[in-house]
Structure formats: structure tokens, C-alpha cells
Design an enzyme around this catalytic site. Sequence first.
Site, PDB file in Angstrom:
ATOM      1  N   ASN A   1       6.890   7.972  21.201  1.00 45.31           N
ATOM      2  CA  ASN A   1       7.314   7.686  22.576  1.00 45.31           C
ATOM      3  C   ASN A   1       8.795   8.028  22.775  1.00 45.31           C
ATOM      4  OD1 ASN A   1       6.689   6.819  25.189  1.00 45.31           O
ATOM      5  ND2 ASN A   1       7.385   4.725  24.792  1.00 45.31           N
ATOM      6  N   ALA A   2       9.356   8.864  21.901  1.00 49.55           N
ATOM      7  CA  ALA A   2      10.737   9.335  22.112  1.00 49.55           C
ATOM      8  C   ALA A   2      10.785  10.050  23.467  1.00 49.55           C
ATOM      9  CB  ALA A   2      11.132  10.290  20.997  1.00 49.55           C
TER      10      ALA A   2
ATOM     11  N   ASP B   1       6.541  10.434  38.317  1.00 48.80           N
ATOM     12  CA  ASP B   1       6.101   9.095  37.883  1.00 48.80           C
ATOM     13  C   ASP B   1       5.706   8.129  39.004  1.00 48.80           C
ATOM     14  OD1 ASP B   1       5.511   7.437  35.663  1.00 48.80           O
ATOM     15  OD2 ASP B   1       7.390   6.364  35.917  1.00 48.80           O
TER      16      ASP B   1
ATOM     17  N   ARG C   1      -7.752   9.323  29.907  1.00 43.41           N
ATOM     18  CA  ARG C   1      -8.146   9.844  28.587  1.00 43.41           C
ATOM     19  C   ARG C   1      -9.581   9.442  28.357  1.00 43.41           C
ATOM     20  NH1 ARG C   1      -4.303  11.147  24.184  1.00 43.41           N
ATOM     21  NH2 ARG C   1      -2.450  11.257  25.474  1.00 43.41           N
TER      22      ARG C   1
ATOM     23  N   CYS D   1      -0.753  10.661  29.538  1.00 43.20           N
ATOM     24  CA  CYS D   1      -2.053  11.304  29.767  1.00 43.20           C
ATOM     25  C   CYS D   1      -1.920  12.615  30.532  1.00 43.20           C
ATOM     26  CB  CYS D   1      -2.987  10.360  30.513  1.00 43.20           C
ATOM     27  SG  CYS D   1      -3.557   8.992  29.508  1.00 43.20           S
ATOM     28  N   GLY D   2      -0.718  13.178  30.575  1.00 43.81           N
ATOM     29  CA  GLY D   2      -0.573  14.511  31.153  1.00 43.81           C
ATOM     30  C   GLY D   2       0.023  14.557  32.551  1.00 43.81           C
TER      31      GLY D   2
HETATM   32  C1  SPV Z   1       5.286   4.975  31.603  1.00 38.71           C
HETATM   33  O1  SPV Z   1       5.109   4.420  30.507  1.00 38.71           O
HETATM   34  O2  SPV Z   1       4.401   4.990  32.477  1.00 38.71           O
HETATM   35  C2  SPV Z   1       6.546   5.631  31.914  1.00 38.71           C
HETATM   36  C3  SPV Z   1       7.695   5.331  31.103  1.00 38.71           C
HETATM   37  O3  SPV Z   1       6.639   6.328  32.863  1.00 38.71           O
HETATM   38  S1  SPV Z   1       8.239   3.722  31.354  1.00 38.71           S
HETATM   39  O4  SPV Z   1       7.531   3.143  32.464  1.00 38.71           O
HETATM   40  O5  SPV Z   1       9.643   3.774  31.632  1.00 38.71           O
HETATM   41  O6  SPV Z   1       7.955   2.999  30.156  1.00 38.71           O
HETATM   42 MN    MN Z   2       4.893   6.044  34.172  1.00 30.77          MN
END
Ligand code: SPV
Ligand code: MN
Length: 626
Positions: A386-387, A291, A419, A274-275
Site C-alpha cells: 500500500n505504498a 477518488d 474484484r 481495484c483499478g
Molecule cells: C482508499 O483506500 O480508498 C484510498 C486511499 O483512496 S485512503 O482512503 O486515503 O486510504
Molecule cells: Mn479511495
Amino acid sequence: MNGYLEALRPKMSEKCYEKLCAIKNHKVYEFIAKSSDMCNCEKIFICSDSAEDIAHVRQQAIATEEETVLKLEGHTVHFDGIHDQGRDRQATKYLVPRGVSFSKALNQIDRQEGLVEAKGLLRDSMKDRTMIVRFISLGPPNSVFTILGLQCTDSWYVAHSEDLLYRTGYEVFRQSEPNREFLRVVHSTGKLTANMTSAEYGKKCIYIDYMDSTIYSANTQYAGNSVGFKKLAFRLAIRQANYEGWLAEHMMIMGVHGPGGRKTYFSGAFPSACGKTSTAMLPGETIVGDDIAYIRDIGSVARAVNVESGIFGIIQDVNPDDDALIYKVLNSIGEVIFSNVLVNEGKPYWLGMGSELPKEGVNFSGEWHEGKKDENGKEIPAAHKNARYAVALKALENCDPELDNPMGVELSGILYGGRDARAYVPVQQSFDWEHGIIAYGASLETETTFATIGKEGVPEINMMSTQDFISIPLGQNVCNNLEFGRKLKKVPLVFGVNYFLRERGNGKFLNSPQDKHVWIKWMELRVHGEAGAIRAPTGFLPKYEDLKKLFKRVLGKDYSKEDYVKQFTIRVPENLAKIERVQRFYQENVSDTPAELFEILDQQRQRLVEAKERFGDYISPESFEW
Ligand code: SPV
Ligand code: MN
């Protein structure tokens, strides 16, 4: 002599045995011995994080064909199975002891039953294989934020990814006191296909045993299900944060560069795809993390660290125009693991890369050619949506110099974005901390994306974007967020953003992906009291004149009044319907919802109803400007 160590010795080289002995924590020996016993591995490799060990891990990932070397030096590719292309919500469950009540919205299984199942799936899974042991420091080492992690895995790809994505932890374990706590992950890819992907995807299991700080992961390779320190340890960290009074969040962290050379840090929560990463990567700004963030109250100020030290990013739409910085890294010499892209003559290709894709090659389905169909007759795309790519943050020229500051960075603003096609304006500021946490964070609505397995585009509530990872009662999570800000002297401003608002009637997106740069610059000005705002029923909105200047300065674009009005019109019916959905979600699923959540939403409803009486259903932002 420690019994566990003794039991492990025959499976290790003398060197590995010495490396393990240098860690004086018998719980480490115990976990490795129990994992080794359960999985029945042939050998054990202890990764000490020396250059030699790290090179060995990479080389083994290639030798076992879990990764293949690409043309550019340092680049490799890994494929996950066709049914293993994202986080698997169905297969991910909390092990909940009998008698404990967990919010209905969380996927769970009786602890005893789940342990029997997970251990059954892992039993003998590493026969004839090496079990790799990795030690990791989540957050900068030797800081108040640090959490230690230990993973046992039979995947060299997983161990290699951890190198790019996390801070090494062997030395930290070695120097820690003998009873230092740590999070534990045991993972096996399970039986393999000829393509080195998990064969028994129907028996996938990702079980979180919070009683024992242990995660069991079997029959999957996709990093979100297998790299223990990504979303697996995150679930345990949320629980630890709950007991210790800090926050573990699904947030990026970035430094926004403002007038006069100042730098202001923001963190932002967005569901997957989602950005979040593209916000953290905005050109001219600096990235701390994309993340996972740990946030603590240090001296009554919110300070945050990136738990990780690399990016496992979505590669779709990374092109020279929209993501120039990362595009450059992906086309330069240096260590990168690509996953689930298309490979042709040693070169990776992905959707939306800004150039034409070859008509054949190798992808997540094996040998691929244009028009190839899957088992259901559906056309297989050249690369998976999701690559991803895995790179170390330090490989980026926009990596923020504070990445490893053990005290973290001071947060001046927090943003929440999902979103939302219908209701929320592109950017708004909350009236106060509580309003932001409830109306933007706890009310975060989004549509499911390709990052999780299942149908795309299904609207859902995704509280603070951590819905998939919350390991405590959901109402408790809301309370923790409310409490956290209340104790601060310097409270970060809270913003709600929505990059996905669509025009009523024709369904077109109202903003381009670049517009987020203007929103973040506006937030930076708000933090410093240098931009005005309009008080609307859902929050403070930007003023046209401020945005007009910013669009010109940041993007070199003319921003019309007409666009402004379309984007920032308060849509009363859509906002009222949103409040209904959020309230229903909490009433039906979250028995411990704090009363404050309903009160704040009621107040918002009231403001919207009053505005409607005065101005009608669709209210131009300028109606509120007096
Ligand atoms: C997510 O999907 O929120 C990610 C990638 O950051 S993973 O958690 O590794 O699937
Ligand atoms: Mn994540």
C-alpha cells in the site's frame, strides 16, 4: 472581543493572529480554541495558503523528520508505522446517539461513550507541539458543489499532503459569510517513535461525530486515517448529500476521447486497489479525479466534480508499461510525497516498478535488508503493497482542463467494478438506471485488499464501493441512488465492470490490465449509440466484432473469438450464488432495504433460470445473439 480569539492569541504569532482575525466566523475560532484546549498545543500556525505559508509547512515536515528529502528536486518520503499502513476499519467508528438505529454492517459506538474516549486520547496530545490549522475547499471554490473544511493537526506531513491533494480554502473562508458551515477535523499523531511514527497504534481512534460535523483522529498518521479531507470528510459529505438530494461517491471521473475529437465523461466506483486510478489514468484519456466525486442534478443533468485536486495513489505496479504517465511524473522534478516505499541512496523503489530493487535501504520497518523478519517471523517486503505517492493533478500532462469548472462535467456513464473472480463478465451495460444501481452498484462484491488493515482476499459486499464510508442507513443510500437517476432527463448509462474475472478450473486472470481501455472505449461508443449489444440475463454484452475492432485500434492486439467466449460466457451457477449472497447480506444487515432491490434481483434470477433451462449452466454470449 471574541473570547475564543482572545484565548488563542498567546499561542500565535502576531501574523498568525491577523490571519485568523481576517476570517469573520466565530465558529472557526470556537473549533480552533476547543481543539487547542483539548490537545494542549504549545503554538498554533494558521496556514493562509500564501506561497510563504505553504513553503513553511513543507519545510517543517522536513525539519521535524516526518518527511525526508530525496535526490530528485521536490521529492520527499514519509513513513507510517508498521501497524499503520492502511485505513483502519476496526478503529473507525460512527458516534451514534442513543436511540438511533444504524445498519448493523456499520461500525459504531454510543456517541457519549465515543466522545469521552476520543477526547481522552487527544487530551494533551500536542503538548510541546505546534497545531497547524488548514482551510480547504472541497470541490472547486465558489460553486454549488463547494463544501468547506477546517483541519487542526499536529502533523506537518498531513498539512503538507493537503497541499498537494486539495484546493486551498483560506480565501474562501475569508470571503464567506460569518455563519458559513464547514466540516471539522482534529487530528494528532499521538506519541511518536524515534522514527517519527505513531507509537501508540493500539490506541488508534477515528471517530465520526456527524451530529457536530466533526472528526476526531488520534494515534495514526496513514493519510486515509489522518488527512481529514480524504475519507474522513467524505463520510460527513455522504450524510450532507443525503439530506440535500445529491450524491457523494467513491468515484473517479475521466474524459474518454471518442471519434471525431469528442469527449465523453464517465465516473466510476471501485473499492480501494481495484483499478480506479489506473482507469482514470488510461493513456490518451484525460483525468478529472481518481477518488471522490460529488454529483448533482443541475438542469436535470448529472454533473460531477472532483472533491480533491491531487492523487494519493497506490504506487505498486506503477511501471513504464502499465502506467506510463504517472511513472514519468514520479521520475521527474516536481513535488511528490512518496510514502512507505524503499529508499536507497535518496531514490525511492517500489514493488512492480519494472526494474530490480536494491537488497537494502530504509522502509516502513526502519533499516531494511532482504530477508528481514517482522515480530511474527514473517518476511518484510522491500516496500509495502500500500505504498503511495501524493501529487497534484496539475502536474500530470493528462489532467483534464475541466478540473476546476465550478459546474462540474456532465456524466454520460457511470461504472461499478469490484474484484469478482467468479461471476460477472468483464463489462456489461445495465438494462436501465435502476437495474444498474441494484445489480452492479448495490451488488458490488469484492475481495478485501491491502488498502485496509486486516486479511486480504476475503470476499465481501461493498455497496457502491462506499461501504466503508456510508454514514446513513444503508438502505437509504440505495434509495438515494435510485431516486437521483429517476429525476434526471438525461440519465447516464450504467455499466458493470470486472477486471478480475478468473478462468474456471485454472484460476488464471482472463484479462490483462490494459483490456480495461477497450471496455471504456466500448462504453463511449454505447453512449453515442455507435456499438451494438447482446441482451443477456445480467445485462447488455458487447458484440465480438465491436471488441475485435477496438482491441486492434486501442491496443494493437488481435482479439480471438475464443478469448471473447471465455470472458463473456454467462456463468449461471456463479451468478445465482452471487444473487443469494447479496440478498442474504441485505436481509441480515440492512433493515431498511427498499423492496425494489429484492425485486430487481429476483428478476435477474428468473432470467438466469430461464436461460439455464434453454442453454445450460455456462452460456456462450453468442447464444443470446438473435
Ligand atoms: C482508499 O483506500 O480508498 C484510498 C486511499 O483512496 S485512503 O482512503 O486515503 O486510504
Ligand atoms: Mn479511495
